[in-house]
Design an enzyme around this catalytic site. Sequence first.
Site, PDB file in Angstrom:
ATOM      1  CB  CYS A  23       1.820   2.321  -6.595  1.00 59.42           C
ATOM      2  SG  CYS A  23       3.294   3.299  -6.199  1.00 59.42           S
ATOM      3  CB  CYS A  54       6.833   1.053  -5.250  1.00 58.85           C
ATOM      4  SG  CYS A  54       5.404   0.737  -4.202  1.00 58.85           S
ATOM      5  CB  CYS A  77       6.175   5.238  -6.564  1.00 59.74           C
ATOM      6  SG  CYS A  77       6.270   4.632  -4.864  1.00 59.74           S
ATOM      7  CE  LYS A 106       2.443   6.465  -0.028  1.00 51.34           C
ATOM      8  NZ  LYS A 106       2.397   5.367  -0.998  1.00 51.34           N
ATOM      9  NE  ARG A 146       8.401   2.052   1.992  1.00 55.58           N
ATOM     10  CZ  ARG A 146       8.925   3.252   2.132  1.00 55.58           C
ATOM     11  NH1 ARG A 146      10.192   3.367   2.513  1.00 55.58           N
ATOM     12  NH2 ARG A 146       8.194   4.326   1.916  1.00 55.58           N
ATOM     13  NE  ARG A 190       7.999   4.148  -1.388  1.00 53.91           N
ATOM     14  CZ  ARG A 190       8.588   3.171  -2.078  1.00 53.91           C
ATOM     15  NH1 ARG A 190       9.416   3.458  -3.074  1.00 53.91           N
ATOM     16  NH2 ARG A 190       8.365   1.906  -1.761  1.00 53.91           N
ATOM     17  CD  GLU A 235       0.208  17.179  -3.643  1.00 53.51           C
ATOM     18  OE1 GLU A 235      -0.542  16.572  -4.419  1.00 53.51           O
ATOM     19  OE2 GLU A 235       1.404  17.418  -3.909  1.00 53.51           O
ATOM     20  CE  LYS A 270       0.108   4.708   2.817  1.00 53.90           C
ATOM     21  NZ  LYS A 270       0.447   4.108   1.574  1.00 53.90           N
ATOM     22  CB  SER A 287       2.298  -1.474   7.597  1.00 55.88           C
ATOM     23  OG  SER A 287       3.271  -0.516   7.212  1.00 55.88           O
ATOM     24  CE1 TYR A 323      -2.159  -3.854   5.602  1.00 50.40           C
ATOM     25  CE2 TYR A 323      -1.812  -1.937   7.006  1.00 50.40           C
ATOM     26  CZ  TYR A 323      -1.640  -2.586   5.800  1.00 50.40           C
ATOM     27  OH  TYR A 323      -0.962  -1.965   4.782  1.00 50.40           O
TER      28      TYR A 323
HETATM   29  C1  PBG Z   1       3.073   2.446  -2.199  1.00 49.65           C
HETATM   30  C2  PBG Z   1       2.323   2.199  -0.958  1.00 49.65           C
HETATM   31  C3  PBG Z   1       2.862   2.169   0.318  1.00 49.65           C
HETATM   32  C4  PBG Z   1       1.821   1.925   1.192  1.00 49.65           C
HETATM   33  C5  PBG Z   1       0.664   1.792   0.437  1.00 49.65           C
HETATM   34  N1  PBG Z   1       0.987   1.996  -0.894  1.00 49.65           N
HETATM   35  C6  PBG Z   1       4.263   2.248   0.779  1.00 49.65           C
HETATM   36  C7  PBG Z   1       5.155   3.307   0.406  1.00 49.65           C
HETATM   37  O1  PBG Z   1       4.779   4.373  -0.086  1.00 49.65           O
HETATM   38  O2  PBG Z   1       6.334   3.086   0.600  1.00 49.65           O
HETATM   39  C8  PBG Z   1       1.971   1.809   2.671  1.00 49.65           C
HETATM   40  C9  PBG Z   1       0.873   1.153   3.409  1.00 49.65           C
HETATM   41  C10 PBG Z   1       1.210   0.782   4.803  1.00 49.65           C
HETATM   42  O3  PBG Z   1       2.282   1.103   5.345  1.00 49.65           O
HETATM   43  O4  PBG Z   1       0.364   0.119   5.412  1.00 49.65           O
HETATM   44  N2  PBG Z   1       2.520   1.923  -3.312  1.00 49.65           N
END
Ligand code: PBG
Length: 334
Positions: free
Chosen positions: A122, A124, A132, A197, A207, A219, A235, A250, A276, A315
């Site tokens: 990605c 970002c 992204c 996603k 982030r 986003r 998708e 996700k 997260s 995690y």
């Molecule tokens: C973007 C990406 C994100 C996460 C994984 N890959 C964040 C986003 O889309 O803003 C989030 C993972 C998480 O929150 O644990 N490359």
Amino acid sequence: MSAGFPEYRGRRLRRTEPLRRLAREARVSVDDLILPLFVVPGRGVRREIGSMPGVHQTSVDELARDAVEAVDLGVPAVLLFGIPDSKDDVGSSGYAEDGVVQQAVRALKRDVPGLAVVTDVCLCEYTSHGHCGVIVDGEVDNDRTLELLARQAVSHADAGADIVAPSDMMDGRVAAIRAALDARGHGRTAILSYAAKYASAFYGPFREAAESAPQFGDRRGYQMDPANADEALREVRLDIAEGADIVMVKPALAYLDIVARVKRETGHPVCAYHVSGEYSAIMAAGRLGWLDADRAMEEALTSIRRAGADMIVTYWARQFARRQNRDAGAGSRG
Ligand code: PBG
């Protein structure tokens, strides 16, 4: 239908732990878990992420220690995110041969055999604007971004990544990445696509961890609307048709219906990302003494498996493995 009460008594099989173990339907195994790790430049760097207790940004040397610990605990795979020294408007540090992730992959492939290495693909984390993809006229330009994503994926495969995981949500990127990998002789590199996603508030702590918050806007122009389920199936089917070996849903907990539908309707390997914010919410409530964080985390992971996920990015992978090893010891004593 079999007998009702009093012939049927559901409690008979709940009386003792051995009976509960026998009757248990869904189980989380360490074998199903993927541990995310954040890699930064330098040596000897280990910084805890404020909003994610127990999760760190580490330099490659420290990352290797975490990876060894994970392997020793039985965790089969890690997912790498890079936080580069420098960012620009096209995210070029993301596809540099000596980029942080590329260095980390090489080190892990050399020093930690027996570990599958998955890399996040990605822009970002590498763009100055935190989006992204490439910005054209104030919007993320899909088709120009594809070429850069493909370049990044190839550079990860060149370094030895087993699986590349595009998380950008550009249209057509699985096909673009597959073609680029194959053209470079990386036919064996697998693609785990973040197929469904969602534009989620639960990515907040990530982030901070990845230093990837968008500098303007959000986003929602490329990630999915949390209200949509049929669209997730579209998708997912597209990504499978383009060559995704594994499809991701996700976040996980607020989207268990999607996990279940994707598994049931496609039969494809499904990965769910326990993100997260889901991790931090449980950890924070645990710290406040409002719930038992260990049990809540185990329950969350079990529910994701029960919904149909074959694998889970979490995690909490090492903590889960430690608890399971401890329980296995207790179980053998009867
Ligand atoms: C973007 C990406 C994100 C996460 C994984 N890959 C964040 C986003 O889309 O803003 C989030 C993972 C998480 O929150 O644990 N490359």
